[in-house]
Design a protein around this motif. Structure first.
Motif, mmCIF file in Angstrom:
data_model
loop_
_atom_site.group_PDB
_atom_site.id
_atom_site.type_symbol
_atom_site.label_atom_id
_atom_site.label_comp_id
_atom_site.label_asym_id
_atom_site.label_seq_id
_atom_site.Cartn_x
_atom_site.Cartn_y
_atom_site.Cartn_z
ATOM 1 N N ASP A 50 0.816 -1.221 0.000
ATOM 2 C CA ASP A 50 0.000 0.000 0.000
ATOM 3 C C ASP A 50 0.846 1.266 0.000
ATOM 4 O OD1 ASP A 50 -2.284 -1.600 0.154
ATOM 5 O OD2 ASP A 50 -2.082 -1.747 2.333
ATOM 6 N N GLY A 51 2.184 1.106 -0.023
ATOM 7 C CA GLY A 51 3.038 2.300 -0.056
ATOM 8 C C GLY A 51 4.464 1.965 0.351
ATOM 9 N N LEU A 52 5.335 2.992 0.288
ATOM 10 C CA LEU A 52 6.729 2.865 0.720
ATOM 11 C C LEU A 52 6.960 3.837 1.869
ATOM 12 C CD1 LEU A 52 9.671 1.740 0.145
ATOM 13 C CD2 LEU A 52 10.023 3.816 -1.205
ATOM 14 N N LEU A 53 7.562 3.349 2.948
ATOM 15 C CA LEU A 53 7.905 4.192 4.099
ATOM 16 C C LEU A 53 9.416 4.404 4.053
ATOM 17 C CD1 LEU A 53 5.784 2.241 6.743
ATOM 18 C CD2 LEU A 53 5.103 4.298 5.470
ATOM 19 N N VAL A 54 9.828 5.657 3.914
ATOM 20 C CA VAL A 54 11.248 5.990 3.770
ATOM 21 C C VAL A 54 11.763 6.557 5.094
ATOM 22 C CG1 VAL A 54 12.952 7.286 2.446
ATOM 23 C CG2 VAL A 54 10.833 6.511 1.335
ATOM 24 N N ILE A 55 12.725 5.843 5.664
ATOM 25 C CA ILE A 55 13.322 6.296 6.929
ATOM 26 C C ILE A 55 14.597 7.058 6.610
ATOM 27 C CG2 ILE A 55 14.521 5.484 9.005
ATOM 28 C CD1 ILE A 55 12.528 3.140 9.087
ATOM 29 N N ASP A 56 14.827 8.173 7.333
ATOM 30 C CA ASP A 56 16.066 8.917 7.171
ATOM 31 C C ASP A 56 16.454 9.487 8.532
ATOM 32 O OD1 ASP A 56 17.138 10.721 4.214
ATOM 33 O OD2 ASP A 56 18.271 10.114 6.002
ATOM 34 N N SER A 58 17.135 12.196 11.552
ATOM 35 C CA SER A 58 16.435 13.385 12.027
ATOM 36 C C SER A 58 17.388 14.178 12.916
ATOM 37 C CB SER A 58 15.209 13.010 12.857
ATOM 38 O OG SER A 58 14.690 14.180 13.481
ATOM 39 N N ALA A 59 17.390 15.479 12.720
ATOM 40 C CA ALA A 59 18.245 16.331 13.565
ATOM 41 C C ALA A 59 17.452 16.844 14.763
ATOM 42 C CB ALA A 59 18.741 17.520 12.736
ATOM 43 N N HIS A 60 16.217 16.404 14.895
ATOM 44 C CA HIS A 60 15.354 16.922 15.971
ATOM 45 C C HIS A 60 15.621 16.174 17.273
ATOM 46 C CE1 HIS A 60 12.121 18.495 12.950
ATOM 47 N NE2 HIS A 60 13.343 18.948 12.690
ATOM 48 N N ALA A 61 15.511 16.898 18.361
ATOM 49 C CA ALA A 61 15.762 16.312 19.680
ATOM 50 C C ALA A 61 14.817 15.136 19.918
ATOM 51 C CB ALA A 61 15.535 17.373 20.756
ATOM 52 N N ASP A 62 15.321 14.081 20.522
ATOM 53 C CA ASP A 62 14.518 12.900 20.908
ATOM 54 C C ASP A 62 14.015 12.093 19.713
ATOM 55 O OD1 ASP A 62 12.946 15.041 23.363
ATOM 56 O OD2 ASP A 62 14.799 13.847 23.507
ATOM 57 N N ALA A 63 14.279 12.550 18.488
ATOM 58 C CA ALA A 63 13.777 11.786 17.323
ATOM 59 C C ALA A 63 14.859 10.815 16.861
ATOM 60 C CB ALA A 63 13.404 12.742 16.196
ATOM 61 N N LEU A 64 14.529 9.532 16.779
ATOM 62 C CA LEU A 64 15.502 8.520 16.334
ATOM 63 C C LEU A 64 15.585 8.466 14.818
ATOM 64 C CD1 LEU A 64 15.064 5.429 18.708
ATOM 65 C CD2 LEU A 64 16.783 7.256 18.758
ATOM 66 N N GLY A 65 14.656 9.100 14.128
ATOM 67 C CA GLY A 65 14.664 9.094 12.663
ATOM 68 C C GLY A 65 13.457 9.848 12.144
ATOM 69 N N SER A 66 13.396 9.909 10.803
ATOM 70 C CA SER A 66 12.252 10.577 10.163
ATOM 71 C C SER A 66 11.544 9.571 9.255
ATOM 72 C CB SER A 66 12.731 11.763 9.324
ATOM 73 O OG SER A 66 13.569 11.287 8.272
ATOM 74 N N MET A 67 10.265 9.826 8.983
ATOM 75 C CA MET A 67 9.473 8.935 8.126
ATOM 76 C C MET A 67 8.828 9.743 7.017
ATOM 77 S SD MET A 67 6.073 6.613 8.997
ATOM 78 C CE MET A 67 4.989 8.013 9.252
ATOM 79 N N GLN A 68 9.031 9.304 5.762
ATOM 80 C CA GLN A 68 8.300 9.873 4.631
ATOM 81 C C GLN A 68 7.341 8.792 4.107
ATOM 82 O OE1 GLN A 68 8.748 11.911 0.188
ATOM 83 N NE2 GLN A 68 10.575 10.982 1.096
ATOM 84 N N VAL A 69 6.108 9.185 3.770
ATOM 85 C CA VAL A 69 5.073 8.242 3.340
ATOM 86 C C VAL A 69 4.797 8.471 1.861
ATOM 87 C CG1 VAL A 69 2.691 7.459 3.718
ATOM 88 C CG2 VAL A 69 4.042 8.372 5.634
ATOM 89 N N ILE A 70 5.017 7.436 1.035
ATOM 90 C CA ILE A 70 4.739 7.557 -0.402
ATOM 91 C C ILE A 70 3.659 6.539 -0.775
ATOM 92 C CG2 ILE A 70 5.705 7.625 -2.724
ATOM 93 C CD1 ILE A 70 8.485 8.037 -1.515
ATOM 94 N N ASN A 71 2.511 7.033 -1.252
ATOM 95 C CA ASN A 71 1.394 6.150 -1.638
ATOM 96 C C ASN A 71 1.736 5.380 -2.907
ATOM 97 O OD1 ASN A 71 -0.624 6.806 0.365
ATOM 98 N ND2 ASN A 71 -0.910 8.780 -0.665
#
Ligand code: API
Length: 317
Positions: A50-56, A58-71
């Motif tokens: 149902d989609g691709l979840l792209v992890i990258d 994150s420079a934000h405090a307490d964030a272990l990573g970022s998520m992009q959602v592609i349908n």
């Protein structure tokens, strides 16, 4: 070789790609092209997704990573509730932390590992927010006001009322009878509002909900950019909020709501922080397959040399 995962939350299936594992990250056009192919039931892998979840990073405090959602159609979504549970498990396993934040398009969301819903079923709780109702945030137009909360819209269907909520991706919700749930109305409305139309100019996820009992729902969703899925995490979350708002005699803030869907069941909890809402979405984060592909092939969007290993978790689910 790069390892992707095939995962699901309530059988809402995704591939996960961790860009930080690559020697050279995929560009945005490469990510979109990869999504359209790998999720295709025929041209893709493992009957698609149902989609691709792209992890990258994150420079934000307490964030272990970022998520992009592609349908599946290549459109980008600001949030994905079922997907965020699987991304949270991936980051939890990778960095050995059980409570942290994940950076998403609009905000850093708090997530944490929960006790398994059943043995062998890793379970996570994720924060669904920000929650807004104004037409600019979905966006919608021509619906007779700045918000659409529990109002009839004859142009969509006779005899139903609708509620529009952004969490922050856009949702249109109606509480319906079993007959309407089993009719073709949801598919027709979903298609109409995700093709060029006078109301939702960026498309919208459309959910029909059937009230099963106190704090108990069944929700079916026609997703923007995908079509029918087994479950839509943000859809079930937004519908839980609409349930508490529109049917206060049958649903409670801060209580656990059981939400059944064609792919299984999740639990939600709706919170009102002085008029600012957020929702906790609790459910499985199942990894079904590991997929190894040469990095160069990923850049070339060539899946011919993919090797696949089944994890065996689906049996527990
Ligand atoms: N199709 C949605 C994104 C995926 C959301 C859904 N899979 C979820 O679990 O929340 C949209 O375009 O807003």
């Amino acid at each position: 070789m790069v390892q992707l995962l095939k995962v699901h939350g309530s059988q809402n299936e995704f591939f996960i790609l961790d860009q930080t594992e690559l020697a050279h990250k995929l560009s945005q056009p490469e990510l979109v092209a990869l999504t359209k192919q790998i999720t295709d039931p025929a041209k893709g892998l493992l009957d698609g997704a149902d989609g691709l979840l792209v992890i990258d990073q994150s420079a934000h405090a307490d964030a272990l990573g970022s998520m992009q959602v592609i349908n599946t159609d290549g459109s980008i979504a600001s949030m994905c509730g079922n997907g965020l549970r699987t991304v949270s498990r991936y980051l939890s396993d990778k960095y050995h932390q059980d409570a942290f934040k994940v950076e998403t398009m609009d905000s850093d969301l708090s997530v944490h590992r929960e006790t398994p819903l059943a043995s062998g079923v890793p379970t996570f709780s994720v924060e669904i927010s920000p929650v807004t109702f104004n037409k600019e945030s979905l966006p919608f137009q021509n619906l007779g006001g700045d918000t659409l909360i529990n109002r009839p819209v004859p142009a969509f269907a006779d005899g139903l009322t609708f509620t529009a909520i952004a969490v922050p991706n856009p949702h249109l919700i109606s509480f319906v009878s079993e007959d309407v749930m089993n009719s073709d109305l949801l598919g027709k409305l979903g298609k109409t509002l995700n093709n060029p139309n006078d109301y939702f100019t960026d498309g919208v996820n459309v959910s029909f909900a059937q009230i099963l009992g106190h704090n108990e729902l069944f929700v079916r969703t026609y997703e923007r950019g995908v079509g029918f899925t087994n479950a839509c995490g943000t859809g079930m979350s937004a519908t839980s909020l609409a349930f508490v708002m529109n049917h206060p005699d049958q649903a409670d803030f801060d209580q656990t709501i059981s939400v059944y869907n064609p792919g299984g069941m999740v639990k939600t909890r709706v919170h009102d922080d002085n008029g600012t809402y957020h929702i906790d979405l609790i459910g499985n984060a199942t990894f079904t397959h590991e997929v190894a592909i040469p990095e160069a092939d990923l850049h070339a969007n060539n899946l011919q040399h993919a090797t696949i290993h089944e994890t065996g978790e689906q049996r527990d689910y």
